[in-house]
Design a protein around this motif. Structure first.
Motif, short mmCIF file in Angstrom:
data_model
loop_
_atom_site.label_atom_id
_atom_site.label_comp_id
_atom_site.label_asym_id
_atom_site.label_seq_id
_atom_site.Cartn_x
_atom_site.Cartn_y
_atom_site.Cartn_z
N ARG A 8 0.84 -1.20 0.00
CA ARG A 8 0.00 0.00 0.00
C ARG A 8 0.87 1.25 0.00
O ARG A 8 1.17 1.81 1.04
N VAL A 9 1.26 1.64 -1.18
CA VAL A 9 2.22 2.73 -1.30
C VAL A 9 1.57 4.02 -1.76
O VAL A 9 2.25 5.01 -1.97
N GLY A 10 0.29 4.02 -1.94
CA GLY A 10 -0.39 5.22 -2.38
C GLY A 10 -0.74 5.17 -3.86
O GLY A 10 -0.08 4.51 -4.65
N ASN A 11 -1.79 5.89 -4.23
CA ASN A 11 -2.19 5.88 -5.63
C ASN A 11 -1.30 6.82 -6.44
O ASN A 11 -0.38 7.44 -5.93
N ALA A 12 -1.61 6.91 -7.74
CA ALA A 12 -0.76 7.67 -8.64
C ALA A 12 -0.66 9.14 -8.24
O ALA A 12 0.40 9.76 -8.37
N VAL A 13 -1.76 9.71 -7.75
CA VAL A 13 -1.76 11.13 -7.38
C VAL A 13 -0.81 11.37 -6.20
O VAL A 13 -0.01 12.32 -6.21
N LEU A 14 -0.88 10.52 -5.17
CA LEU A 14 0.00 10.68 -4.02
C LEU A 14 1.46 10.47 -4.40
O LEU A 14 2.35 11.21 -3.97
N LEU A 15 1.71 9.45 -5.22
CA LEU A 15 3.08 9.18 -5.64
C LEU A 15 3.63 10.31 -6.50
O LEU A 15 4.81 10.64 -6.42
N LEU A 16 2.76 10.91 -7.32
CA LEU A 16 3.21 12.01 -8.16
C LEU A 16 3.68 13.18 -7.30
O LEU A 16 4.70 13.82 -7.61
N GLY A 17 2.96 13.45 -6.21
CA GLY A 17 3.38 14.52 -5.31
C GLY A 17 4.75 14.26 -4.72
O GLY A 17 5.59 15.17 -4.63
N LYS A 18 5.02 13.02 -4.34
CA LYS A 18 6.33 12.67 -3.79
C LYS A 18 7.42 12.74 -4.85
O LYS A 18 8.56 13.13 -4.58
N LEU A 19 7.06 12.37 -6.08
CA LEU A 19 8.07 12.31 -7.14
C LEU A 19 8.52 13.71 -7.57
O LEU A 19 9.65 13.88 -8.03
N ARG A 20 7.66 14.68 -7.43
CA ARG A 20 8.04 16.05 -7.81
C ARG A 20 9.27 16.49 -7.02
O ARG A 20 10.16 17.16 -7.55
N GLY A 21 9.31 16.11 -5.75
CA GLY A 21 10.48 16.46 -4.94
C GLY A 21 11.73 15.76 -5.42
O GLY A 21 12.80 16.36 -5.52
N ALA A 22 11.60 14.47 -5.75
CA ALA A 22 12.76 13.71 -6.24
C ALA A 22 13.24 14.20 -7.59
O ALA A 22 14.40 13.98 -7.95
N ALA A 23 12.36 14.88 -8.34
CA ALA A 23 12.70 15.31 -9.70
C ALA A 23 13.24 16.74 -9.76
O ALA A 23 13.56 17.23 -10.84
N LEU B 58 6.58 12.79 -15.45
CA LEU B 58 6.52 12.31 -14.07
C LEU B 58 5.30 11.41 -13.86
O LEU B 58 5.39 10.35 -13.23
N LEU B 59 4.15 11.81 -14.41
CA LEU B 59 2.95 10.99 -14.27
C LEU B 59 3.14 9.65 -14.97
O LEU B 59 2.75 8.60 -14.44
N HIS B 60 3.76 9.66 -16.12
CA HIS B 60 4.01 8.41 -16.85
C HIS B 60 4.91 7.49 -16.04
O HIS B 60 4.68 6.28 -15.97
N LEU C 224 3.92 3.73 -14.55
CA LEU C 224 4.69 2.54 -14.93
C LEU C 224 5.35 1.87 -13.73
O LEU C 224 5.30 0.65 -13.59
N TYR C 225 5.99 2.67 -12.89
CA TYR C 225 6.88 2.11 -11.88
C TYR C 225 6.38 2.25 -10.45
O TYR C 225 6.96 1.63 -9.54
N GLY C 226 5.36 3.05 -10.21
CA GLY C 226 4.90 3.23 -8.84
C GLY C 226 6.02 3.79 -7.97
O GLY C 226 6.73 4.72 -8.36
N PRO C 227 6.24 3.20 -6.79
CA PRO C 227 7.28 3.71 -5.89
C PRO C 227 8.69 3.57 -6.44
O PRO C 227 9.61 4.26 -6.00
N ARG C 228 8.88 2.67 -7.43
CA ARG C 228 10.22 2.51 -8.03
C ARG C 228 10.60 3.70 -8.91
O ARG C 228 11.76 3.82 -9.31
N ALA C 229 9.66 4.57 -9.24
CA ALA C 229 9.97 5.73 -10.07
C ALA C 229 11.03 6.61 -9.40
O ALA C 229 11.88 7.19 -10.09
N ALA C 230 10.98 6.73 -8.08
CA ALA C 230 11.98 7.54 -7.37
C ALA C 230 13.37 6.94 -7.54
O ALA C 230 14.37 7.67 -7.66
#
Length: 537
Positions: free
Chosen positions: A402-417, A427-429, A433-439
């Motif tokens: 349970r790592v969060g849906n795409a919207v929550l993960l997108l918010g976290k990924l903006r910081g990593a990007a 970032l959304l793509h 594709l990768y969920g939490p592995r995107a980071a």
């Protein structure tokens, strides 16, 4: 020929069912080897309607048990893979010429809500404004009305399958694509392993195993005959075809579920990214499952079925971006029309039924219920092997996913990007594709580069080519474009960036220019084989 380490379990087939068995078995601490003759998810799994659903139409056949199981599994998957599976509204439309009774559909919707256990919003009768909002092209003058209800969609079933395989690998399983089983080995009177060839190197291997699981989908009968040449036919193969059109041509905010005027079969119009999927057919098939194609008669059937619902300009062949077809492995033991055959999975213990020890076959099923099928096979394997599941691996898996849906993960990924200059679309793509592995992928971009877009038509990074090869066992450009990054399914379909991607592969693998060009040609050939554009007339 090499002889490899013995395993508890050899699983034949790397589609969603084989991946589910590998995942469940590895969680129980079994030593697992999975062998897939092509690429993971390259068969039936990648040819689906991309839905995770309870199967509303199964109520019509009185199969409440399957609907209940499917809805339970839908809810479990929605919680476990929220970045890949998300709720989707559906409009059940009733045409004035439909033979189905309005009251019977209403009763079916009530039963569906009850079986759903309030996991998603209940159905209601759609107002004309709601119909216009969700599907503005529908000809409401030709409708008795519509119901709005909820099910789920998975954007990339190939990625769902791959996630399971990678997780099984992390838990200790060995997973091999491009590994063709040539023969089932015998140990006395029992099946004791397999002889298989690594298609990348040409090397052959003999691998011992206490149990072989045949999860090869449409190829199931062929594997069974390796164990026993006179093995009875267990499959009735059914081909299901889809058309893909642009949402610019057919704007759609929810899926539409309607019946065909030809045979009253139900079919879908499903929004998928910038496209709409129209499907599916139900056609008997007796050829090579890997060579299934959408026939002109199926194109006509789906176009005419959809056009009955459309106000204004009808869909024509030139509106079709491409088609694809997959094979459903249905049970031959059941009688009736293909549409009426159960989609419930069946587990055949060949020792109990035929006296052949060491072999279990898994028949039928659908993407929605892969988890339950995998659990049942893994439990059977533990009983046969006298193994005890490691509870620490089984317990808490759902919570860990349970790592969060795409919207929550997108918010976290903006910081990593930050500082990488990546567009929001990219970032959304990556999240889809990768969920939490995107980071992790973005961290690799910082360290090794590759943050440039591969193509102006696609939200894909150069680094994803390297990631697919190093982290996800991609071997060919088709693996990367069709089953790792979805480049080949939308936009330019990879044709504008195939050469650039092949050169990135070649730089890593030491290819000369002729080898790069051969890879591009091979990709174009597979694209035309798997997802061809229809012949224009």
């Amino acid at each position: 020929m090499t002889k490899t380490t013995p395993y508890d379990l050899i699983i034949i087939g790397g589609g969603i069912l084989g991946a589910g068995v590998a995942h469940a078995s590895a969680r129980r601490g079994l030593r697992v080897l999975l062998l897939e003759q092509s690429d993971f998810a390259s068969g039936t799994t990648s040819r689906s309607t991309k839905l995770i659903h309870g199967g509303l139409r199964y109520l019509e056949h009185g199969d409440l048990g399957l609907v209940r199981e499917s809805l339970r599994e839908r809810n479990r998957l929605l919680q476990s893979f929220p970045h890949q599976i998300h709720p989707l509204p559906f409009l059940v439309v009733v045409h004035r010429q439909d033979r189905r009774w309005w009251r019977m559909i209403k009763l079916g919707m009530l039963i569906y809500d009850w079986l759903s256990r309030d996991s998603l919003p209940p159905h209601h009768r759609a107002t004309p404004d709601e119909i216009m909002q969700h599907a503005p092209f529908l000809d409401q003058d030709q409708l008795r009305g519509a119901f709005l209800y909820w099910d789920c969609q998975t954007l990339y079933p190939e990625r769902l399958c791959l996630d399971l395989i990678l997780e099984a690998q992390r838990l200790g399983a060995r997973v091999c694509n491009y590994a063709r089983v040539l023969e089932l080995e015998r140990k006395g009177s029992a099946i004791g392993g397999a002889r298989w060839r690594d298609l990348r190197t040409g090397e052959e291997h003999r691998t011992e195993a206490s149990l072989v699981v045949n999860a090869s989908g449409p190829w199931l009968d062929q594997v069974c005959k390796m164990a026993r040449p006179d093995s009875p036919t267990r499959l009735r193969a059914s081909k299901g075809s889809h058309l893909v059109v642009s949402q610019e041509r057919l704007p759609l905010r929810s899926a539409v579920y309607a019946s065909s005027p030809w045979d009253q079969r139900m079919f879908f119009l499903v929004p998928w990214k910038s496209a709409v999927l129209i499907g599916t057919t139900e056609v008997p098939f007796d050829g090579d499952p890997g060579e299934a194609r959408t026939e002109e008669s199926e194109v006509h059937y789906l176009l005419q079925s959809a056009n009955r619902l459309i106000r204004g300009r009808a869909l024509k062949q030139e509106d079709i971006l491409y088609t694809y077809a997959g094979i459903r492995p249905l049970p031959a033991s059941e009688r009736g029309s293909l549409s009426s055959l159960s989609r419930r999975h069946q587990i055949h213990d060949h020792q109990a039924q035929e006296g052949v020890q060491g072999l279990v076959s898994v028949l039928g099923g659908k993407i929605t219920t892969f988890w339950q099928a995998g659990e049942e096979v893994a439990d059977l394997a533990c009983r046969k092997l006298g193994a005890v599941a490691r509870p620490s691996l089984v317990a808490g898996l759902i919570e860990a996913r349970r790592v969060g849906n795409a919207v929550l993960l997108l918010g976290k990924l903006r910081g990593a990007a930050q500082g990488l200059g990546l567009e929001e679309e990219t970032l959304l793509h990556l999240v889809e594709l990768y969920g939490p592995r995107a980071a992790d992928l973005l961290q690799e971009v910082r360290m090794r580069g590759g943050g440039s877009k591969l193509c102006r038509n696609q939200p894909v990074l150069e680094a994803q080519i390297r990631w697919s090869m190093e982290r996800e066992q991609a071997v060919t450009l088709a693996d990367i474009f069709l089953r790792r990054t979805a480049v080949g399914l939308l936009g330019c379909r990879g044709l504008d960036c195939a050469e650039r991607a092949a050169r990135l592969m070649g730089a890593r693998l030491g290819w000369e220019e002729t080898r790069v060009q051969k890879e591009v040609q091979a990709y174009v050939a597979e694209l035309q084989r798997a997802c061809p554009a229809p012949i224009r007339r």
